[in-house]
Design an enzyme around this catalytic site. Structure first.
Site, mmCIF file in Angstrom:
data_model
loop_
_atom_site.group_PDB
_atom_site.id
_atom_site.type_symbol
_atom_site.label_atom_id
_atom_site.label_comp_id
_atom_site.label_asym_id
_atom_site.label_seq_id
_atom_site.Cartn_x
_atom_site.Cartn_y
_atom_site.Cartn_z
ATOM 1 N N ASP A 1 -17.368 60.776 67.105
ATOM 2 C CA ASP A 1 -18.529 59.968 67.466
ATOM 3 C C ASP A 1 -18.107 58.501 67.427
ATOM 4 O O ASP A 1 -17.220 58.115 66.673
ATOM 5 C CB ASP A 1 -19.739 60.242 66.543
ATOM 6 C CG ASP A 1 -19.455 59.947 65.087
ATOM 7 O OD1 ASP A 1 -18.278 59.978 64.676
ATOM 8 O OD2 ASP A 1 -20.419 59.687 64.338
ATOM 9 N N THR B 1 -30.216 55.864 43.319
ATOM 10 C CA THR B 1 -30.651 54.501 43.653
ATOM 11 C C THR B 1 -30.124 53.521 42.621
ATOM 12 O O THR B 1 -30.207 53.785 41.427
ATOM 13 C CB THR B 1 -32.195 54.436 43.652
ATOM 14 O OG1 THR B 1 -32.694 55.447 44.511
ATOM 15 C CG2 THR B 1 -32.679 53.085 44.147
ATOM 16 N N CYS C 1 -24.082 43.833 61.931
ATOM 17 C CA CYS C 1 -23.853 45.201 62.358
ATOM 18 C C CYS C 1 -23.392 46.005 61.160
ATOM 19 O O CYS C 1 -23.148 45.474 60.097
ATOM 20 C CB CYS C 1 -22.777 45.263 63.436
ATOM 21 S SG CYS C 1 -21.163 44.851 62.787
HETATM 22 CO CO CO Z 1 -17.546 59.439 62.956
#
Ligand code: CO
Ligand code: CO
Ligand code: CO
Length: 349
Positions: free
Chosen positions: A219, A133, A10
């Site tokens: 969130d 990158t 994850c």
């Molecule tokens: Co957040």
């Protein structure tokens, strides 16, 4: 694209307990234009440019959590953009952060990752203006996002008020389902459900939340529902009741949690925040796992006055947030305390 199977379980963050310790050793940035800084553990930093405009800035990147490079780019971009949406901001420009083993993997794969991110940024109404990158053993991709926001309308995690309803816009369980998929134990339709959720922008939900007049929002990402809710409740100096039966969960997630397919981040979240959570005795282990499960590109958790929650929910559902649900309420109590009950109006403890 089988050579791309370098994914981790994850999008695990460094555990919050360690981060707190390190950040506390740094001198805080003091500036009269800094509206939201490091100390509040909010989603993004906010810096006022003038009376009408503030910058909202955030960065997120991680190793692949799915085998498909395009989807990985899409999920990672969606996740990075989310912190701007959570505060009610509008993302404007993005810089791509890329780590890639050019000697080990084909550049086509890198191209697919970037394309996935590019398309998601476009959908969000922002643009990619550059990036950086570096060569690395394990691919990583993400974005630094700059958005704009009205300095008087910033929605932080510290504004929850006693009596507020709590609304969650996406179902939980992405960490568990990705872990099951990694072990090739997830049903294709369950995995597709998680992918669909992780690639859904919080853009529309954010607009609806602003119209509804939210008191606070965040969130749900690496710290799981309980970790992020704990931060909100603590910052807002209130306590919270959660109703387990009302919490939206991705199809398959409870089943996989029962099989022990739970990412390590969930255990870290439990160690960090578990002492602040009182579970009703009938809440089972798999349900607790869901609540601690680190989410990638999870939904918005919105606190708003009870009388406006129904309208918010209706508009969310109309706009495609089909799983959106009222999952709890805020009350005057010990700052950061979370009580998880079976259902609404359940006063047993
Ligand atoms: Co957040
Ligand atoms: Co973030
Ligand atoms: Co550079």
């Amino acid at each position: 694209m089988t050579e791309f199977s370098l994914h981790c379980g994850c999008a695990a963050k460094v555990g919050a307990q360690y981060l707190c310790e390190i950040l506390n050793q740094l001198p805080g940035s003091v500036n009269q234009n800094l509206i939201v800084g490091l100390e509040s553990f909010d989603d993004a930093g906010v810096y006022k440019l003038d009376e009408n405009t503030a910058l909202v800035q955030t960065v997120d990147f991680f190793p692949p959590i799915v085998d498909d490079p395009y989807l990985f780019g899409s999920i990672s971009a969606c996740n990075a953009l989310s912190d701007v949406f959570a505060m009610g901001g509008k993302p404007v420009t993005c810089l791509a952060i890329v780590c890639f083993p050019t000697k080990k993997l084909s550049l086509e794969i890198l191209g697919e990752i970037l394309k996935g991110g590019f398309d998601k940024v476009k959908e969000a109404g922002a643009i990619i203006v550059g990036g950086h990158t570096i060569e690395d053993e394990q691919p990583k991709y993400g974005l630094a996002v700059t958005g704009i926001i009205n300095p008087g309308k910033v929605i932080t995690n510290a504004g929850m008020k006693s009596g507020d309803s709590l609304v969650l816009t996406k179902p939980l369980g992405t960490g568990i389902i990705v872990t099951a998929a990694k072990g090739e134990l997830a049903k294709p339709e369950d995995f597709a459900g998680a992918i669909n959720s992780m690639t859904t922008l919080n853009k529309v939900a954010s607009q609806i939340m602003q119209e509804a007049g939210a008191n606070a929002a965040t969130d749900i990402t690496g710290f799981g529902l309980l970790g992020h809710l704990f931060q909100m409740a603590k910052a807002s100096r209130v306590a919270v009741n959660l109703w387990m039966d009302h919490i939206p969960i991705l199809k398959g997630a409870l089943e996989y949690a029962n099989l022990g397919l739970v990412p390590e981040g969930a255990y870290n979240n439990r160690i960090w925040v578990g002492n602040n959570v009182l579970f009703d005795t009938e809440i089972v282990t798999a349900e607790k796992d869901i609540l601690f499960d680190p989410q990638t590109s999870g939904g918005l958790l919105i606190a708003l006055p009870k009388e406006r929650a129904d309208v918010l929910l209706l508009k969310l559902k109309e706009s495609g947030c089909k799983s959106a649900a009222c999952i709890g309420e805020v009350f005057d109590g010990e700052a950061g305390l979370i009580k998880v009950k079976r259902r609404k109006n359940d006063d047993r403890n």
